[in-house]
Design a protein around this motif. Structure first.
Motif, PDB file in Angstrom:
ATOM      1  N   SER A   1      -0.555   9.323   5.000  1.00  0.00           N
ATOM      2  CA  SER A   1      -1.996   9.333   5.258  1.00  0.00           C
ATOM      3  C   SER A   1      -2.770   8.850   4.037  1.00  0.00           C
ATOM      4  O   SER A   1      -3.778   8.139   4.157  1.00  0.00           O
ATOM      5  N   LEU A   2      -2.286   9.223   2.849  1.00  0.00           N
ATOM      6  CA  LEU A   2      -2.936   8.748   1.620  1.00  0.00           C
ATOM      7  C   LEU A   2      -2.800   7.236   1.480  1.00  0.00           C
ATOM      8  O   LEU A   2      -3.715   6.566   1.000  1.00  0.00           O
ATOM      9  N   TYR A   3      -1.658   6.686   1.914  1.00  0.00           N
ATOM     10  CA  TYR A   3      -1.497   5.227   1.906  1.00  0.00           C
ATOM     11  C   TYR A   3      -2.552   4.572   2.795  1.00  0.00           C
ATOM     12  O   TYR A   3      -3.118   3.533   2.456  1.00  0.00           O
ATOM     13  N   PHE A   4      -2.804   5.176   3.968  1.00  0.00           N
ATOM     14  CA  PHE A   4      -3.814   4.619   4.866  1.00  0.00           C
ATOM     15  C   PHE A   4      -5.186   4.649   4.217  1.00  0.00           C
ATOM     16  O   PHE A   4      -5.970   3.708   4.345  1.00  0.00           O
ATOM     17  N   VAL A   5      -5.481   5.739   3.537  1.00  0.00           N
ATOM     18  CA  VAL A   5      -6.790   5.869   2.895  1.00  0.00           C
ATOM     19  C   VAL A   5      -6.946   4.829   1.778  1.00  0.00           C
ATOM     20  O   VAL A   5      -7.962   4.133   1.687  1.00  0.00           O
ATOM     21  N   VAL A   6      -5.903   4.718   0.926  1.00  0.00           N
ATOM     22  CA  VAL A   6      -5.989   3.823  -0.229  1.00  0.00           C
ATOM     23  C   VAL A   6      -5.899   2.358   0.190  1.00  0.00           C
ATOM     24  O   VAL A   6      -6.764   1.539  -0.147  1.00  0.00           O
ATOM     25  N   PHE A   7      -4.825   2.028   0.947  1.00  0.00           N
ATOM     26  CA  PHE A   7      -4.609   0.627   1.310  1.00  0.00           C
ATOM     27  C   PHE A   7      -5.481   0.218   2.496  1.00  0.00           C
ATOM     28  O   PHE A   7      -6.061  -0.875   2.495  1.00  0.00           O
ATOM     29  N   GLY A   8      -5.555   1.069   3.499  1.00  0.00           N
ATOM     30  CA  GLY A   8      -6.284   0.691   4.707  1.00  0.00           C
ATOM     31  C   GLY A   8      -7.785   0.661   4.528  1.00  0.00           C
ATOM     32  O   GLY A   8      -8.453  -0.274   4.975  1.00  0.00           O
ATOM     33  N   ALA A   9      -8.314   1.667   3.842  1.00  0.00           N
ATOM     34  CA  ALA A   9      -9.772   1.753   3.698  1.00  0.00           C
ATOM     35  C   ALA A   9     -10.257   1.082   2.425  1.00  0.00           C
ATOM     36  O   ALA A   9     -11.062   0.150   2.462  1.00  0.00           O
TER      37      ALA A   9
END
Length: 253
Positions: free
Chosen positions: A33-41
């Protein structure tokens, strides 16, 4: 086939996951989920679409594959290493159960845990980005084949390792870097031609590419090539496990 013994080993390994739920399931989901926040957002807002797909959605298959590979190796390697560490492996080897049944039970449990985790991460990704799965059956096929293949690899590592440091060596220094460099967060078509050629020697490229194709109909290499390479890795690891039990490598001493 000694189904009773296989079932006992399988259920024991699955029960260990329930006892360590925070480490086995919750922690990988939070990390992803942290990957989504950092990379995705954060980063994704600064990157244009890749092959017509938003960057946040594009990295979903790569993130699932990253968790699938690391968890498959970790679950299988620890599952077989711990009996070696405690000495109970000799009771298992002397029991009326064949080597094939032992490997199938441990690898099956590790693969099952990884598949469940992969599906949980897939559901979690839907909370962050819009998802589509163009070929759900192919997606499940690549998911299962990859989980079984790298659970076999983890099983090999667990037998090879003679201390906890070696148990972590291959996942940290080989699996994770190869996954990051295997197109998990980008398309290899974005690289210069020379680096595209070099990247094709990374086996993870074929796993990520085939898995991404099942989502969006886009791939860095042909889906047929990805499937053949995945089956090749599976065959190689099966052969190594068969050799280990035939020779007693790191089991008879």
């Amino acid at each position: 086939m000694n189904w009773h013994a296989m079932r006992a080993i399988y259920l024991f390994e699955m029960a260990r996951t329930r006892r360590t739920l925070l480490q086995s399931v919750i922690s990988p989901v939070i990390s992803t989920s942290l990957y989504f926040v950092v990379f995705g957002a954060a980063i994704g807002s600064r990157i244009d679409e890749i092959e017509g797909i938003s960057y946040g959605a594009f990295i979903v298959p790569g993130l699932i594959m990253l968790s699938l590979l690391t968890q498959s190796v970790a679950n299988a390697s620890f599952g077989i290493y711990f009996p070696k560490f405690t000495g109970t492996i000799y009771e298992l080897l002397s029991a009326p159960i064949s080597y094939i049944e032992i490997a199938a039970a441990y690898v099956g449990a590790a693969a099952t845990k990884s598949i469940i985790l992969g599906l949980i991460i897939l559901a979690t990704a839907g909370l962050f980005v819009p998802l589509q799965v163009a070929h759900p059956l192919w997606m499940l096929l690549f998911l299962v084949l990859t989980a079984v293949t790298f659970s076999l690899f983890g099983f090999i590592i667990g037998i090879w390792a003679d201390n906890f440091e070696k148990l972590q060596l291959v996942p940290l220094l080989i699996i994770t870097p190869l996954t990051f460099l295997g197109g998990s967060f980008y398309s290899i078509n974005m690289l210069p031609p020379v680096w595209q050629t070099i990247t094709l020697f990374n086996p993870v490229v074929y796993l990520v590419s085939g898995f991404r194709w099942s989502f969006y109909d886009v791939a860095d290499v042909g889906v047929g090539v990805s499937l053949v390479m995945t089956l090749l890795f599976l065959a190689v690891f099966l052969a190594v496990v068969a050799w280990i039990f035939k020779t007693g490598y790191r089991l008879k001493t």
